[in-house]
Scaffold this motif. Structure first.
Motif, short mmCIF file in Angstrom:
data_model
loop_
_atom_site.label_atom_id
_atom_site.label_comp_id
_atom_site.label_asym_id
_atom_site.label_seq_id
_atom_site.Cartn_x
_atom_site.Cartn_y
_atom_site.Cartn_z
N GLY A 87 36.34 -5.72 53.49
CA GLY A 87 37.02 -5.05 52.40
C GLY A 87 37.11 -5.91 51.16
N ALA B 11 34.22 -8.58 47.54
CA ALA B 11 34.23 -7.77 48.76
C ALA B 11 33.39 -8.42 49.84
N GLU C 186 33.11 0.27 49.20
CA GLU C 186 33.79 -0.86 48.57
C GLU C 186 33.54 -0.91 47.07
#
Length: 302
Positions: free
Chosen positions: A76, A87, A105
């Protein structure tokens, strides 16, 4: 209205995602950002592939694909020591699975880079009244079932700003694919998070099994322990990974596969190469023979 250009860098540190696939996915994410996200959320973005992290210019927000992310909650979006987003994306042997994750993402990073954007609205839970929703544009319809394709690459559905309307209206688009058909709707394998200002508790509506969504109280969240999104993601990471894992096999809105589009691009590349070879292999044009310069004779008047 002008918007600041947000620049994303896609980098692979995975043995499963080579530079060729990386560039194809980056092109798909760029198309999704420019064609689909920008007109709806007024966001201007670039997505570029880089061979390694050391090649990423300053000012870009990196998305790094790795084979081993450790515990599942590490996947994430996070903030670095300068509070800039980056990310971590789990790789997969299936290109459509990690491309779907990368799209998920990238969409959330572009709409809410710092993971703390809240929008007020009516709670889905009866009796709570007005609450503040965390803006996570891909979560309510995150399942592979609701994904679609860009350049033959699987990408995530996302909701529109009208998702938080108080009432449903005819002709309104609540998510890009239309899978979400009314405000604050949660689809199978998706979820929605909000904070109840009266109690300070965070709540979720989740549909991680069963015949209908359910509510759960996840208690207070400490803002000093990381962004709101990163803490929510840690709670739901296992369910998110499961929702994305079927890839194209469950994507009812997906178009042509990347293998099919590859045939078209291969044919186009062969045509370009033939035309280039013909141009490069042509003999030079003949040189015109030298001709003497004829000067006009000056005629004097009387």
């Amino acid at each position: 209205m002008d918007a600041i250009i947000q620049q994303l860098a896609l980098v692979s540190e995975s043995k499963l995602a080579g530079i060729g696939d990386l560039m194809r996915v980056a092109a798909a994410l760029q198309k999704q950002a420019s064609r689909d996200l920008a007109p709806i959320w007024n966001i201007s973005a670039t997505v570029d592939a880089f061979e390694k992290l050391e090649d990423v210019p300053l000012g870009y927000w990196p998305m790094i694909i790795k084979d081993d992310i450790g515990f599942s909650g590490a996947a994430g979006i996070h903030l670095d020591k300068d509070r800039q987003p980056f990310a971590l994306i789990s790789s997969s042997t299936d290109l459509d699975v990690w491309s779907l994750t990368a799209s998920h993402e990238s969409l959330e990073m572009l709409v809410d880079p710092y993971g703390d954007r809240l929008i007020a609205g009516d709670s889905p839970k009866e009796g709570q009244g007005r609450v503040s929703f965390l803006v996570e544009v891909s979560d309510p319809s995150e399942a592979a079932e609701f994904a679609y394709t860009a350049n033959g690459i699987l990408v995530s559905d996302f909701y529109t700003p009208r998702y938080f309307d108080p009432l449903a209206s005819p002709g309104v688009r609540y998510s890009f694919t239309g899978a979400i058909s009314e405000p604050r709707q949660v689809l199978r394998d998706g979820y929605l998070s909000w904070v109840d200002s009266t109690t300070g508790h965070w709540w979720q509506e989740t549909w991680f099994g069963g015949a209908a969504p359910t509510f759960r109280d996840i208690g207070p969240i400490d803002a000093t322990a990381g962004s709101l999104r990163s803490q929510i993601d840690r709670i739901t990471s296992a369910e998110t990974a499961k929702a994305l894992s079927p890839g194209r096999a469950m994507a009812s809105a997906a178009g042509l596969t990347s293998a099919v589009t590859k045939r078209s691009t291969t044919s186009k590349a062969a045509m370009w190469r033939t035309q280039i070879d013909n141009l490069v292999g042509q003999p030079p044009p003949p040189t015109a023979p030298n001709t003497p310069i004829r000067r006009a004779r000056r005629v004097s008047g009387d």
